[in-house]
Design a protein around this motif. Structure first.
Motif, PDB file in Angstrom:
ATOM      1  N   LEU A 263       0.813  -1.209   0.000  1.00 36.73           N
ATOM      2  CA  LEU A 263       0.000   0.000   0.000  1.00 36.73           C
ATOM      3  C   LEU A 263       0.850   1.264   0.000  1.00 36.73           C
ATOM      4  O   LEU A 263       0.398   2.323  -0.428  1.00 36.73           O
ATOM      5  N   GLY A 264       2.096   1.133   0.446  1.00 33.25           N
ATOM      6  CA  GLY A 264       3.016   2.256   0.396  1.00 33.25           C
ATOM      7  C   GLY A 264       3.560   2.530  -0.990  1.00 33.25           C
ATOM      8  O   GLY A 264       4.226   3.551  -1.209  1.00 33.25           O
ATOM      9  N   GLY A 265       3.306   1.605  -1.914  1.00 33.52           N
ATOM     10  CA  GLY A 265       3.660   1.834  -3.303  1.00 33.52           C
ATOM     11  C   GLY A 265       5.065   1.435  -3.698  1.00 33.52           C
ATOM     12  O   GLY A 265       5.448   1.602  -4.864  1.00 33.52           O
ATOM     13  N   TRP A 266       5.846   0.849  -2.774  1.00 34.02           N
ATOM     14  CA  TRP A 266       7.226   0.508  -3.130  1.00 34.02           C
ATOM     15  C   TRP A 266       7.456  -0.989  -3.308  1.00 34.02           C
ATOM     16  O   TRP A 266       8.560  -1.404  -3.678  1.00 34.02           O
ATOM     17  N   ALA A 267       6.450  -1.817  -3.102  1.00 35.62           N
ATOM     18  CA  ALA A 267       6.613  -3.267  -3.236  1.00 35.62           C
ATOM     19  C   ALA A 267       6.322  -3.725  -4.655  1.00 35.62           C
ATOM     20  O   ALA A 267       5.498  -3.141  -5.359  1.00 35.62           O
ATOM     21  N   GLY A 268       6.995  -4.793  -5.043  1.00 37.45           N
ATOM     22  CA  GLY A 268       6.753  -5.423  -6.330  1.00 37.45           C
ATOM     23  C   GLY A 268       5.775  -6.575  -6.215  1.00 37.45           C
ATOM     24  O   GLY A 268       5.275  -6.891  -5.121  1.00 37.45           O
ATOM     25  N   PRO A 269       5.490  -7.272  -7.313  1.00 32.64           N
ATOM     26  CA  PRO A 269       4.448  -8.307  -7.328  1.00 32.64           C
ATOM     27  C   PRO A 269       4.763  -9.536  -6.480  1.00 32.64           C
ATOM     28  O   PRO A 269       3.842 -10.251  -6.082  1.00 32.64           O
ATOM     29  N   ARG A 270       6.042  -9.787  -6.204  1.00 31.92           N
ATOM     30  CA  ARG A 270       6.387 -10.971  -5.420  1.00 31.92           C
ATOM     31  C   ARG A 270       6.209 -10.751  -3.920  1.00 31.92           C
ATOM     32  O   ARG A 270       6.192 -11.709  -3.148  1.00 31.92           O
ATOM     33  N   MET A 271       6.070  -9.505  -3.506  1.00 29.76           N
ATOM     34  CA  MET A 271       5.957  -9.207  -2.076  1.00 29.76           C
ATOM     35  C   MET A 271       4.719  -9.852  -1.466  1.00 29.76           C
ATOM     36  O   MET A 271       4.760 -10.361  -0.334  1.00 29.76           O
ATOM     37  N   ILE A 272       3.626  -9.898  -2.173  1.00 29.04           N
ATOM     38  CA  ILE A 272       2.373 -10.395  -1.598  1.00 29.04           C
ATOM     39  C   ILE A 272       2.448 -11.877  -1.249  1.00 29.04           C
ATOM     40  O   ILE A 272       1.722 -12.358  -0.382  1.00 29.04           O
ATOM     41  N   GLY A 273       3.354 -12.607  -1.889  1.00 28.18           N
ATOM     42  CA  GLY A 273       3.500 -14.030  -1.581  1.00 28.18           C
ATOM     43  C   GLY A 273       4.378 -14.302  -0.374  1.00 28.18           C
ATOM     44  O   GLY A 273       4.476 -15.457   0.065  1.00 28.18           O
ATOM     45  N   ALA A 274       5.021 -13.261   0.170  1.00 25.31           N
ATOM     46  CA  ALA A 274       5.970 -13.481   1.260  1.00 25.31           C
ATOM     47  C   ALA A 274       5.281 -13.965   2.534  1.00 25.31           C
ATOM     48  O   ALA A 274       5.829 -14.790   3.268  1.00 25.31           O
ATOM     49  N   TYR A 275       4.075 -13.463   2.819  1.00 29.04           N
ATOM     50  CA  TYR A 275       3.402 -13.834   4.064  1.00 29.04           C
ATOM     51  C   TYR A 275       3.209 -15.348   4.161  1.00 29.04           C
ATOM     52  O   TYR A 275       3.640 -15.984   5.134  1.00 29.04           O
ATOM     53  N   GLU A 276       2.585 -15.945   3.184  1.00 26.44           N
ATOM     54  CA  GLU A 276       2.341 -17.383   3.243  1.00 26.44           C
ATOM     55  C   GLU A 276       3.643 -18.164   3.169  1.00 26.44           C
ATOM     56  O   GLU A 276       3.821 -19.164   3.881  1.00 26.44           O
ATOM     57  N   ALA A 277       4.589 -17.715   2.331  1.00 27.50           N
ATOM     58  CA  ALA A 277       5.864 -18.420   2.189  1.00 27.50           C
ATOM     59  C   ALA A 277       6.649 -18.426   3.490  1.00 27.50           C
ATOM     60  O   ALA A 277       7.382 -19.379   3.783  1.00 27.50           O
ATOM     61  N   GLU A 278       6.512 -17.377   4.285  1.00 28.02           N
ATOM     62  CA  GLU A 278       7.263 -17.292   5.534  1.00 28.02           C
ATOM     63  C   GLU A 278       6.512 -17.908   6.707  1.00 28.02           C
ATOM     64  O   GLU A 278       7.062 -18.710   7.465  1.00 28.02           O
ATOM     65  N   ARG A 279       5.241 -17.553   6.883  1.00 28.46           N
ATOM     66  CA  ARG A 279       4.539 -17.948   8.099  1.00 28.46           C
ATOM     67  C   ARG A 279       4.025 -19.375   8.088  1.00 28.46           C
ATOM     68  O   ARG A 279       3.986 -20.014   9.144  1.00 28.46           O
ATOM     69  N   LEU A 280       3.623 -19.907   6.947  1.00 30.49           N
ATOM     70  CA  LEU A 280       3.056 -21.260   6.954  1.00 30.49           C
ATOM     71  C   LEU A 280       4.081 -22.293   7.421  1.00 30.49           C
ATOM     72  O   LEU A 280       3.762 -23.129   8.283  1.00 30.49           O
ATOM     73  N   PRO A 281       5.324 -22.302   6.911  1.00 25.70           N
ATOM     74  CA  PRO A 281       6.292 -23.293   7.412  1.00 25.70           C
ATOM     75  C   PRO A 281       6.602 -23.120   8.895  1.00 25.70           C
ATOM     76  O   PRO A 281       6.775 -24.113   9.611  1.00 25.70           O
ATOM     77  N   ILE A 282       6.682 -21.875   9.372  1.00 26.25           N
ATOM     78  CA  ILE A 282       6.967 -21.650  10.790  1.00 26.25           C
ATOM     79  C   ILE A 282       5.809 -22.141  11.642  1.00 26.25           C
ATOM     80  O   ILE A 282       5.994 -22.733  12.716  1.00 26.25           O
ATOM     81  N   THR A 283       4.599 -21.903  11.190  1.00 29.40           N
ATOM     82  CA  THR A 283       3.426 -22.388  11.905  1.00 29.40           C
ATOM     83  C   THR A 283       3.470 -23.904  12.054  1.00 29.40           C
ATOM     84  O   THR A 283       3.180 -24.444  13.127  1.00 29.40           O
ATOM     85  N   ALA A 284       3.840 -24.601  10.988  1.00 23.37           N
ATOM     86  CA  ALA A 284       3.946 -26.059  11.059  1.00 23.37           C
ATOM     87  C   ALA A 284       5.014 -26.475  12.066  1.00 23.37           C
ATOM     88  O   ALA A 284       4.814 -27.406  12.855  1.00 23.37           O
TER      89      ALA A 284
END
Length: 549
Positions: A339-360
């Protein structure tokens, strides 16, 4: 499309409220939808705020308020092991009261490598504090007594249907949706996510009681938590207000749970060690099944899930609510970048890529510990309540066993500080593997993906207090040339705070001249000099493209 808010959050418990507060701090307008009334008392659960959560509450400006709430300031946060609540004590984990949190060096729960140690507080005190704070923020709108129905999404945003207190349906428009709506999450079901894992680990009959005069019958120093073991019944008791309110967890056998044969009153009295003449009042009852379930996905397009909506497990180490807060603080950082306008298209996938394995990972720690605790309950010595030498020796042996098993969850440095993100699309890895960790222990490291080890800067300021909202470049060698990195970040609009770390008390783990740290304290990159193509690294960090190193 005209947006009512950038982000719509379903659920205004501790997870949803923390998300709202963090987004407000980023300048992001938020609507939080909650079916309960404003300040309606929550369930008597979630008795612990972890160090990582307290660190973020510090950045949000409420750590002092949280630490001042709950038990009286001089009330010990110890965990005591007894035959009954009013019986013999045979082991104790010392944990300082809140007023000694910054000064105590006694016991396994002190000397945390952080500016903010954990705090024991029940959700009935924590949630109203968060709700009042969130309600006063300029970019947060709380819609209480409002029922979430469904959502639809498009390339531009989400349309969220709710029913207001008058029974009228209305549609809210936002850019993104966060489902923090608990274990029965409608958002999880509507994005097609499925819970997977172990449906049953144990059964717990929980009762909040008000028992005036109970402390008068209890021996020795007070404690926050009491683990009670005897051949008739075992259970846990937690002090809620330090006066007369307690939460009693009675652990049931599968047969008792299936038949409903466990008499609540008889079990409570066996755990407390009181007879029929002792009077108490039942404040509330909430029976539950201990599980280990993790959703197979945390996102669908513009909709995300977090907290109990994404995972359910036995909250050993306090990592039920705290894992959910870690989820949303990772997510709000990502959404803030987009929303700050500085992220690229791959940024939105970081949440699931990072948190799902840690949650497991964390869920398996919790399950493994739960299985050991269940075995421990089945090994109670027959002589544990006896007066003679045999009873004393039985209590001594069982006490050592109970202490060694449980100290790791009440001094859970590993769960707080040991996990790392090793599959992220926005971290510049360098080939070194992160060190292994356990529930109770970890090895500090600056391997990309790990939590940057804490250090104190000049004038008693924590490194974490200095971190910028996007990224921070830590320079340990003032001779290192960072002009190219700074220019590339400025050209891409990526926020990059430069922190020149003075020589002196720098932890040995900081072995490189330069290190880029995210606001959530995870290392994004390190090196002894800036990369030959600094623009490529900046593009990686903002999710614009992959990076070859």
């Amino acid at each position: 499309m005209t947006y009512d808010a950038d982000v719509i959050i379903i659920g205004a418990g501790p997870v949803g409220l923390t998300a709202a507060m963090d987004l407000d701090a980023r300048g992001v307008p938020v609507i939080a939808v909650e079916e309960r009334r404003f300040l309606e008392p929550p369930s008597v659960k979630c008795n612990h705020v972890a160090a990582r959560t307290m660190e973020r509450f510090r950045r949000l400006g409420i750590a002092g308020q949280v630490r001042a709430a709950g038990l009286p300031a001089d009330y010990p946060h110890d965990v005591a092991f007894r035959t009954t609540l009013t019986g013999r004590e045979f082991a104790r984990i010392p944990i300082p009261p809140s007023r000694e949190r910054y000064t105590s060096v006694t016991g396994p729960d002190t000397a945390w490598p952080t500016p903010e140690s954990p705090h024991r507080i029940n959700q009935i005190f924590l949630e109203p504090l968060l709700a009042r704070h969130a309600a006063g923020l300029p970019r947060v709108t709380l819609l209480n007594s409002t029922r979430y129905e469904s959502f639809e999404q498009s390339a531009d945003g989400v349309e969220v249907t709710v029913t207001d207190p008058g029974g009228r349906r209305r549609v809210l428009h936002g850019r993104y949706l966060i489902g923090a709506d608990g274990g029965r999450s409608l958002v999880r079901k509507q994005i097609g996510a499925k819970l997977e894992g172990d449906a049953v680990i144990g059964y717990v009959q929980s009762t909040c009681i008000r028992a005036k005069g109970l402390y008068d019958q209890m021996p020795g120093r007070r404690a926050w938590g009491y683990y009670n073991f005897n051949p008739r019944r075992n259970g846990h008791v937690y002090a809620i207000d330090g006066k007369d309110t307690f939460l009693v967890h009675n652990h049931l056998t599968p047969e008792e749970a299936g038949s409903g044969s466990a008499d609540r009153d008889r079990c409570i009295r066996a755990i407390l060690g009181v007879d029929d003449d002792f009077g108490y009042e039942v404040v509330s009852e909430e029976d539950w099944v201990a599980r280990r379930l993790v959703a197979d996905r945390f996102r669908d397009g513009r909709a995300f899930i977090a907290g109990d909506a994404a995972h359910l497990w036995v909250p050993y180490g306090g990592y039920g609510m705290n894992a959910g807060i870690a989820d949303v603080l990772n997510l709000t950082w990502v959404l803030g970048a987009i929303l700050g306008g500085w992220a690229g298209p791959r940024m939105i996938g970081a949440y699931e890529a990072e948190r799902l394995p840690i949650t497991a990972q964390v869920s398996k720690f919790a399950m493994g510990h739960a299985e050991q605790v269940i075995r421990n309950r089945h090994e109670i010595p027959a002589a544990i309540e006896d007066d003679g030498e045999e009873g004393r020796l039985a209590r001594e042996r069982f006490g050592r066993q109970a202490y060694d098993l449980n100290v790791q969850q009440f001094a859970a440095a590993g769960l707080n500080f040991g996990y790392s993100y090793d599959q992220s699309p926005i971290i510049g890895y360098d080939g070194e593997s992160p060190p292994a960790y356990t529930m109770g222990g970890y090895t500090p490291a600056t391997v990309p993906g790990c939590r940057a080890p804490h250090l104190w800067l000049e004038h008693g300021m924590s490194l974490y207090d200095r971190l910028g909202q996007g990224y921070s470049l830590l320079r340990f060698d003032q001779r290192a040339d960072i002009a190219g990195l700074a220019a590339a970040a400025a050209a891409a609009g990526l926020p990059l705070e430069v922190i020149d770390v003075p020589a002196g008390a720098v932890p040995a783990e900081y072995r490189h001249a330069l290190l880029i740290c995210r606001e959530d304290q995870h290392v994004a990159w390190r090196g002894d000099q800036a990369p030959s193509d600094p623009a490529a690294l900046i593009d990686l960090l903002r999710g614009a493209e992959t990076w070859g190193g």
